[in-house]
Design an enzyme around this catalytic site. Structure first.
Site, short mmCIF file in Angstrom:
data_model
loop_
_atom_site.label_atom_id
_atom_site.label_comp_id
_atom_site.label_asym_id
_atom_site.label_seq_id
_atom_site.Cartn_x
_atom_site.Cartn_y
_atom_site.Cartn_z
N ASN A 87 17.64 -2.42 -6.25
CA ASN A 87 17.46 -1.88 -7.60
C ASN A 87 17.98 -0.45 -7.58
O ASN A 87 17.20 0.51 -7.50
CB ASN A 87 15.99 -1.94 -8.00
CG ASN A 87 15.78 -1.69 -9.48
OD1 ASN A 87 16.64 -1.13 -10.16
ND2 ASN A 87 14.64 -2.10 -10.00
N SER B 280 5.89 4.51 -6.70
CA SER B 280 6.53 3.24 -7.02
C SER B 280 5.53 2.09 -6.99
O SER B 280 5.51 1.24 -7.89
CB SER B 280 7.67 2.98 -6.03
OG SER B 280 8.28 1.74 -6.29
N ARG C 193 16.71 0.54 -1.01
CA ARG C 193 17.75 1.35 -1.65
C ARG C 193 18.74 0.53 -2.45
O ARG C 193 19.37 1.05 -3.38
CB ARG C 193 18.52 2.15 -0.59
CG ARG C 193 17.75 3.26 0.05
CD ARG C 193 18.68 4.17 0.85
NE ARG C 193 19.38 3.45 1.90
CZ ARG C 193 18.97 3.36 3.16
NH1 ARG C 193 17.84 3.95 3.52
NH2 ARG C 193 19.67 2.70 4.06
N HIS D 1 33.51 -20.52 -3.52
CA HIS D 1 32.39 -20.91 -2.67
C HIS D 1 31.10 -20.24 -3.16
O HIS D 1 30.03 -20.86 -3.15
CB HIS D 1 32.66 -20.52 -1.22
CG HIS D 1 33.95 -21.07 -0.69
ND1 HIS D 1 34.13 -22.42 -0.46
CD2 HIS D 1 35.13 -20.47 -0.35
CE1 HIS D 1 35.35 -22.62 0.01
NE2 HIS D 1 35.97 -21.45 0.08
N HIS E 173 4.35 -0.26 -10.26
CA HIS E 173 4.44 -1.73 -10.22
C HIS E 173 3.08 -2.37 -10.47
O HIS E 173 2.97 -3.35 -11.23
CB HIS E 173 4.99 -2.19 -8.86
CG HIS E 173 6.47 -2.06 -8.72
ND1 HIS E 173 7.10 -0.86 -8.44
CD2 HIS E 173 7.47 -2.97 -8.83
CE1 HIS E 173 8.41 -1.04 -8.36
NE2 HIS E 173 8.66 -2.32 -8.60
N HIS F 1 16.11 3.29 -8.03
CA HIS F 1 16.11 4.09 -6.81
C HIS F 1 16.74 5.46 -7.06
O HIS F 1 16.26 6.47 -6.51
CB HIS F 1 16.87 3.35 -5.70
CG HIS F 1 17.15 4.20 -4.49
ND1 HIS F 1 18.33 4.91 -4.34
CD2 HIS F 1 16.40 4.48 -3.40
CE1 HIS F 1 18.30 5.57 -3.20
NE2 HIS F 1 17.14 5.33 -2.61
N ASN G 166 17.07 -0.13 3.83
CA ASN G 166 18.28 -0.45 3.08
C ASN G 166 17.99 -1.40 1.92
O ASN G 166 18.60 -1.30 0.86
CB ASN G 166 19.32 -1.08 4.01
CG ASN G 166 20.64 -1.34 3.31
OD1 ASN G 166 21.35 -0.42 2.92
ND2 ASN G 166 20.97 -2.61 3.15
#
Length: 561
Positions: A432, A467, A429, A146, A471, A436, A426
């Protein structure tokens, strides 16, 4: 007199024959007898001939059976997940019991006085990341037919894009041969990219290792003033990171006017090698410091250069002398992963050609109002999310697993089930994991170590800021303009959602809210950066000042004239 004869069902049926027809009809519809094994109120359904209605009983049994099967499936799913989590935790805990090279930590103090003074400064041994042999989650999910069908949908989408491009080109230009002008442009000047990467890689291999090797010998008793040598070598290492790995690659990219994909390769490798070299030094310096105090061996423990070379290619940012390894290399698996990466690249290409280039080209030829902007944001949600998902699948799963397989690197947990997240905490965390881990062990925990664990909110804010800045730096160099959309969204909505949608939020509604936020955010980011890209080309400045370079061109570009 007064005696009552007991009559069974046959007698009841016989008596009905002497009753009027309308009475017999009402009797046959339903007569209830209390106390029987019927419905929940203890009634049986009896027809006129005294028989239980079998159809109702069978229907009730089927309903109960379906309910039991559903409960069984749900219970087994929860049990399987809990057992899986328990086994993973058990494996990780068992790694603490194995002797060997643990996480980098400063040596234990030599006296009770030092222990009392420095107990908040010393990260304990064994608190670092443990590597265990495990498959990537998507590989495990693909064992389910599936889930694998979703992968087949993306393959079908690729062929649909190819077919659409061929049909449009045939109608417009009368040709059936696809053109790859956008792809050729994006990866232009590729020989220069290869030469730049070779220089970057050789410098990252030789200079940090040589500096660490030389510094380790200055910590012996034969050298006086070891702290002065530490300051000297540390300064040289930071200067190398700032100039050789920091400034020079960006200078080569900008001065040669490389196209976006070529820039992306160099800048991503620049950031990767910076993080790798930092991890190597950060993990090995405490070992030499421990040796200089304990003198457990005649010479400091210096890793072999082959270990460092393996680490530079391994899909992890946490250095270890040894990693769990698989016994064999599955070259068929490697070929499949590289073909999937190639498929993602072509899907990127066809998506931009069919969905993005026509839309933003037309938008930048006309004056934009609020209605056009809102519609463009919502129209950008699908390509924006597709870029996000393809980038995740192509890089985080296919590319990393291909190199992990060639290196027999056994720990493939590069990500977790971020799509099931009910909180942004979450999600950050789990989508990636290997980046992390670097931020957690070398930024967040080291910040707490320096501050004696007194400023946890400040440490979290520092991690978010670093971070977001990295980016935005990657996007600014790759696109060739400064437009800090991602940084602002990350530091505003990203921080807010991190505290509002925290780990205490459970349930499907929070997962829906998270996905709505991601969809809208990806659409907004995709629209704003694409709009700025075309504004830079439709409204070039002949002699821009420094402030002109910082001001978004899409804010002042007069279109439609």
């Amino acid at each position: 007199m007064g005696c009552r004869s007991e009559s069974g069902p046959s007698d009841v049926g016989g008596r009905l024959n002497h009753r009027p027809p309308e009475f017999k009809a009402r009797w046959r519809m339903q007569v209830t007898v209390p106390g029987g094994p019927g419905q929940g109120n203890g009634t049986n359904y009896i027809t006129g001939d005294g028989k239980i209605e079998v159809e109702r009983v069978i229907s009730k049994e089927l309903q109960l059976k379906r309910k039991a099967e559903y409960l069984k499936s749900d219970l087994m799913h929860q049990l399987d997940r809990q057992v899986s989590d328990f086994i993973d935790n058990l494996i990780e805990d068992s790694a603490d019991l194995k002797p060997g090279h643990g996480a980098a930590g400063f040596p234990p103090p030599l006296s009770d006085k030092e222990k009392s003074k420095l107990r908040y400064f010393q990260p304990l041994h064994g608190e670092g990341k443990h590597f265990v042999s495990r498959r990537s989650l998507i590989d495990e999910l693909f064992d389910v037919n599936h889930i694998r069908s979703i992968y087949h949908i993306f393959i079908a989408l690729l062929f649909i894009f190819i077919l659409c491009t061929l049909v449009v080109d045939f109608i417009d230009e009368g040709r059936l041969v696809p053109k790859f002008d956008l792809l050729v442009y994006a990866f232009g000047q590729f020989p220069l990219v290869v030469c730049t990467w070779i220089c970057m890689f050789l410098s990252a291999l030789l200079i940090p290792y040589s500096l660490f090797h030389q510094w380790s010998h200055t910590q012996s008793e034969s050298y006086s003033h070891p702290k002065l040598y530490s300051l000297l070598f540390g300064s040289v290492f930071l200067l190398y990171q700032a100039v050789v790995l920091g400034f020079l690659p960006a200078y080569v990219v900008v001065i040669n006017g490389l196209p976006p994909a070529s820039r992306f390769i160099i800048i991503m490798e620049q950031v990767r090698l910076l993080m790798k070299s930092h991890s190597f030094i950060r993990e090995n310096v405490p070992r030499v410091v421990t040796w200089s105090k304990d003198k457990t061996s005649p010479a400091p423990v210096v890793p072999q250069i082959s270990n460092y070379l393996y680490f530079l290619f391994a899909p992890t940012f946490i250095y270890r002398d040894k990693y769990p390894r698989n016994p064999v290399i599955r070259w068929g698996y490697v070929a499949t992963k590289f073909l999937q990466v190639l498929g993602c690249v072509f899907l990127f290409h066809y998506m931009f050609v069919r969905l993005c280039v026509p839309q933003f080209h037309i938008i930048n030829l006309q004056r934009s109002d609020l209605k056009v902007i809102v519609l463009c944001v919502f129209n950008s949600i699908f390509p924006g999310v597709l870029v996000f998902l393809l980038g995740f699948f192509g890089v985080m799963h296919c590319w990393l697993n291909a190199f992990a397989e060639m290196l027999r690197f056994a720990d493939r947990m590069f990500y977790k089930d971020w799509w099931n997240s009910t909180s942004f905490a979450n999600f950050y965390r789990s989508w990636n994991v290997f980046v992390h881990d670097w931020l957690y062990y070398y930024v967040y925990r080291d910040f707490l170590w320096i501050s004696q664990k007194r400023f946890k909110p400040v440490a979290m804010l520092f991690v978010f800021t670093l971070s977001a800045a990295i980016h935005e730096y990657i996007i600014a160099i790759c696109f060739g303009f400064f437009y800090p959309v991602l940084f602002c969204l990350f530091m505003s909505f990203g921080m807010i959602f991190n505290f509002i949608l925290h780990d205490q939020r459970k349930g499907p509604i929070w997962n829906i809210i998270l996905w709505m936020s991601l969809l809208l955010g990806e659409g907004l980011i995709f629209f704003l950066y694409s709009n700025e890209w075309y504004a830079q080309r439709f409204c070039p400045l002949k002699e821009p000042s420094f402030l002109d370079l910082l001001k978004p061109r899409s804010w002042s570009c007069e279109r439609g004239h």
